[in-house]
Design an enzyme around this catalytic site. Structure first.
Site, PDB file in Angstrom:
ATOM      1  N   ASP A 112     -71.741  42.409 107.688  1.00 44.42           N
ATOM      2  CA  ASP A 112     -73.111  42.714 107.285  1.00 44.42           C
ATOM      3  C   ASP A 112     -73.316  44.205 107.540  1.00 44.42           C
ATOM      4  O   ASP A 112     -73.396  44.630 108.691  1.00 44.42           O
ATOM      5  CB  ASP A 112     -74.124  41.897 108.086  1.00 44.42           C
ATOM      6  CG  ASP A 112     -75.505  41.912 107.448  1.00 44.42           C
ATOM      7  OD1 ASP A 112     -75.796  42.873 106.709  1.00 44.42           O
ATOM      8  OD2 ASP A 112     -76.300  40.978 107.687  1.00 44.42           O
ATOM      9  N   GLU A 127     -71.710  41.173 102.680  1.00 40.95           N
ATOM     10  CA  GLU A 127     -73.003  40.796 102.093  1.00 40.95           C
ATOM     11  C   GLU A 127     -73.202  41.330 100.686  1.00 40.95           C
ATOM     12  O   GLU A 127     -73.635  40.603  99.797  1.00 40.95           O
ATOM     13  CB  GLU A 127     -74.158  41.273 102.975  1.00 40.95           C
ATOM     14  CG  GLU A 127     -75.519  40.915 102.378  1.00 40.95           C
ATOM     15  CD  GLU A 127     -76.690  41.270 103.246  1.00 40.95           C
ATOM     16  OE1 GLU A 127     -77.806  40.815 102.932  1.00 40.95           O
ATOM     17  OE2 GLU A 127     -76.511  42.006 104.235  1.00 40.95           O
ATOM     18  N   ASP A 172     -74.620  36.974 108.632  1.00 42.15           N
ATOM     19  CA  ASP A 172     -75.677  37.090 109.643  1.00 42.15           C
ATOM     20  C   ASP A 172     -75.215  36.601 111.016  1.00 42.15           C
ATOM     21  O   ASP A 172     -75.716  37.062 112.041  1.00 42.15           O
ATOM     22  CB  ASP A 172     -76.905  36.267 109.232  1.00 42.15           C
ATOM     23  CG  ASP A 172     -77.541  36.735 107.941  1.00 42.15           C
ATOM     24  OD1 ASP A 172     -77.688  37.959 107.770  1.00 42.15           O
ATOM     25  OD2 ASP A 172     -77.893  35.883 107.101  1.00 42.15           O
ATOM     26  N   ILE A 191     -75.845  46.240 107.055  1.00 42.50           N
ATOM     27  CA  ILE A 191     -77.095  46.439 107.794  1.00 42.50           C
ATOM     28  C   ILE A 191     -77.782  45.088 107.889  1.00 42.50           C
ATOM     29  O   ILE A 191     -78.322  44.581 106.891  1.00 42.50           O
ATOM     30  CB  ILE A 191     -78.045  47.446 107.129  1.00 42.50           C
ATOM     31  CG1 ILE A 191     -77.389  48.800 106.923  1.00 42.50           C
ATOM     32  CG2 ILE A 191     -79.313  47.609 108.000  1.00 42.50           C
ATOM     33  CD1 ILE A 191     -78.311  49.844 106.271  1.00 42.50           C
ATOM     34  N   ASP A 192     -77.752  44.491 109.053  1.00 45.26           N
ATOM     35  CA  ASP A 192     -78.529  43.275 109.286  1.00 45.26           C
ATOM     36  C   ASP A 192     -79.899  43.729 109.783  1.00 45.26           C
ATOM     37  O   ASP A 192     -80.011  44.382 110.811  1.00 45.26           O
ATOM     38  CB  ASP A 192     -77.848  42.394 110.335  1.00 45.26           C
ATOM     39  CG  ASP A 192     -78.594  41.090 110.533  1.00 45.26           C
ATOM     40  OD1 ASP A 192     -79.300  40.657 109.596  1.00 45.26           O
ATOM     41  OD2 ASP A 192     -78.477  40.493 111.611  1.00 45.26           O
TER      42      ASP A 192
END
Length: 269
Positions: free
Chosen positions: A85, A68, A213, A87-88
């Protein structure tokens, strides 16, 4: 198990990233920047991503990365690719509001092979390997068998940048409130997908998503017996931005409601 080494590497990378994220959460002094409207990045995101890539590169130095905070790809490269990701649910994290997740997927020749989502706050490990099932820890997962929308709990995500589509989105939300058991919004799409796989909710829909995501969660749902499609009911594309997930009956219901509210012209990116 095929891809055992990749799974073990994803676990190690997730574990080390989670240590970093928890330390930042305790400090409550991390930096927060705005990439674009309502799209945040924190010091924890950057440190987590750096650690994940470092761990994976130490084992697979020739593999590629689609992450990301450092992504440069507009389509998925061929060969071996890790989709990350760090930190989603960054907005959740920045407010100390779970869930927030580390999501790591390994794709080979544009097909998902390993998916792992670690919900950091509650230490829940969702994972799947192609053809070997989906799991929460050591518990095998299976999607809900509920096919009646009136008995279904649905999850979704709220738009944070594409506000021109808010009105039809709100109409879908209104319909879901009237036709289902209710709607939940966790704030982390990877976690939503894992909740579908675990049978906690029957279906999920959202737009404005990115590959990192959904890359891990899509495989976890598939291995739990579910499907993921685009808003036209076709096979979901990693860069397609729009997703529906669940069992086939619930997906068909969601597809119909979305089509009726958004119109044919808004069903694709």
């Amino acid at each position: 198990m095929k891809y055992k080494k990749e799974l073990e590497t994803a676990r190690k990378a997730s574990s080390e990233a989670a240590i970093i994220i928890r330390e930042f959460a305790k400090s409550e002094t991390f930096g927060v920047e705005l990439k674009r409207k309502n799209d945040l990045v924190t010091d924890a995101d950057l440190a987590s991503e750096k650690k994940i890539i470092e761990v994976i590169k130490s084992v697979f130095p020739k593999d590629r990365f689609l992450a990301e905070e450092s992504n440069t790809y507009t389509e998925l490269p061929s060969g071996r690719v890790w989709i990350i990701d760090p930190i989603d649910g960054t907005t959740n994290f920045s407010h100390g509001f779970p869930p927030y997740c580390v999501s790591i997927a390994f794709w080979e020749n544009r097909e998902p092979k390993v998916g792992l989502v670690l919900e950091v706050a509650n230490d829940e490990w969702f994972w799947a390997v192609e053809s070997d099932g989906a799991y929460l820890g050591d518990q095998k997962l299976s999607i809900s068998e509920i096919t009646d929308p009136s008995k279904a709990l649905i999850s979704t995500g709220f738009p944070y940048s594409q506000f021109e589509l808010v009105d039809p989105y709100l109409q879908v939300l209104k319909n879901m409130m009237q036709k289902t058991h209710g709607v939940r919004r966790a704030g982390a799409a990877s976690y939503d997908l894992c909740c579908v796989a675990a049978g906690r909710v029957e279906g999920f829909y959202e737009y404005g998503l990115n590959p990192w995501d959904i890359a891990a969660g899509m495989l976890i749902i598939k291995e739990a017996g579910g499907i993921s499609t685009d808003w036209k009911g076709k096979q979901n594309k990693l860069f397609g931005k729009r997703i529906i997930s669940g069992n086939p009956s619930i997906c068909k219901f969601l597809e119909g409601e979305i089509r009726n509210c958004f119109g044919e012209e808004n069903l694709e990116l």
